[in-house]
Design a protein around this motif. Sequence first.
Motif: not given
Lengths: 329, 329
Positions: A76, A78, A80-81, A88, A92, A148-149, A152
């Motif tokens: 997913a 950045s 989206e996450s 995410g 991910n 969060s991306y 992850e």
Amino acid sequence: MRIVITGGHGFLGRAVCDELLRRGGLAGQPITEIVLADRAAGTEVPQARSVLGDLHETLPRVFAEPVDAVIHLAAAVSGESEADLDLGLRANVDLTRGVLDAARAQQAAGGPTVRLFFASSVAVYGADAALPLPDAVTEATYPQPQNSYGAEKVVCEGLIADYTRRGLIDGRVARLMTVSVRPGKPNAAASGFLSGIIREPLAGVPAVCPVDPAQRVVISSPRRTVEGIIAMLEAERGTASGQLTGRLPVNLPGLSVTVADMIDGLRRVAGDAVADLVSVQRDPAIEAIVADWPPRFDNTRAAALGLQPDASIDSVIEQYLADHHSQTK
Amino acid sequence: MRIVITGGHGFLGRAVCDELLRRGGLAGQPITEIVLADRAAGTEVPQARSVLGDLHETLPRVFAEPVDAVIHLAAAVSGESEADLDLGLRANVDLTRGVLDAARAQQAAGGPTVRLFFASSVAVYGADAALPLPDAVTEATYPQPQNSYGAEKVVCEGLIADYTRRGLIDGRVARLMTVSVRPGKPNAAASGFLSGIIREPLAGVPAVCPVDPAQRVVISSPRRTVEGIIAMLEAERGTASGQLTGRLPVNLPGLSVTVADMIDGLRRVAGDAVADLVSVQRDPAIEAIVADWPPRFDNTRAAALGLQPDASIDSVIEQYLADHHSQTK
């Protein structure tokens, strides 16, 4: 070699597939099959097999025959996450664990040890109040993701290093620079405009630059990115020059430019009428994200693997024109 | 304040509980209840409530009333995690995610934002062929764990930093030094001998030192470790002196000594007959693990929170004698 590309119907997955088909082999071994695992089909690839659906569910099918290499690109992005933490974490982190454990189960059943490429990201870097970013980021720079991306990706890097240390997989992690110019439609990545400000004007469509044009960014063309992914997969392990040393991720090389440099390059390559389609409308939310990206990298490790950044922004734009002339005016 | 201690019936959990009960408050707030969540009961604590069972299953009960702070100490130790990857991933990664998501659900339902202390470990550090350890490790040193326990701690650090950035919890991570002298029975940690070579002789029992006595290690007494945990929980956030800055973990202070220094200290404090109960029988497997531990840390960040290492190995041993005289001869 039976090679699985997750996210295989995405832009990068397809580009890696095309290059592998062109080469016919990987790491000195002939390719027997390429499996494109993805949620949904893109354009058909007659020489590859598609396995479509949620990867959690399709992994048993993908691993029903021995897998020699996995190029794990499914993720997913950045935007989206950041909008949906659970999405995410699932796409991910949990899916990556699923891939690792499928590889591990194959080995435990007497099958081959999977050579796994994992696409990490420069989104692992960021400045924290306790620890600012250095002028030039190296692989030894402490990752402090500000989305969060990126967090992850750090989690996956740690799992892959450990599975590799245990000998369960042969994991190779590269952090991809922002790929520009991406063809096709905009995605939800905060970095999306770094393709849009070139791609849209070349198609005769106005584009918005949401940051101060003086902002410095690091980009890599699709061709150089695909080259980096394959080089990481093919690298021999060892400590000699040109070998992949240890389990530290490799930052793929990137071209450091300002956004103004990119627009100037567009002007040189495609003319004023095209470049004038870019207007600056600063968006504080995107500016805040982009301001956290490292402006420069030390790419010594990538150079040792024979990888160099794009020569100039002009060559990046010319490459896009050569590869996607049907999508330009 | 309703405070939950996971691993609350373990040695460190009980020590933290006892100190909190002695203080009666945390961060200026009176303590209304302490919940000791653990798989099985240790000795009873009349002033605390025990919730026993698998934490995955007991979390709903623990969070049935508003939780203000969690001190998350529950973990599978290094030896267990290395012997059984799935056990380590479940106990160290999945359980931590369970705790984070319980805290997040409480906040989403209008409850308090949990102040969470996470016990990470110096096992996150290690040397890789691509990146040797520096002479003195700081929090900016890139974590390259050489065992699954350390890798799982890095994964949790990343998740906690991200949940904290998103405002879902108020997470504070400290990396604990090897706690010595631990009372009670040996555990499966590779570092176990660093308590055993003091504790066993003081009880009149022979002990084996499995490494070259010239090996340098970093230890922290139980009292200093508990002090560090509570200081991390109480720290105000901010960038001023004495405040907790950013989301970077803090390495708790430790005393850097050789194993020979430890045995010499035992000799000074308890006499020749006790120290002579230690015999050296080098174990290459344990030596390999211990050789990867950083021998020195820069503890500037901990010092800014008012935390100092133990004064000497003699004071560490004397503290053990004072706290556990019934278990010594």
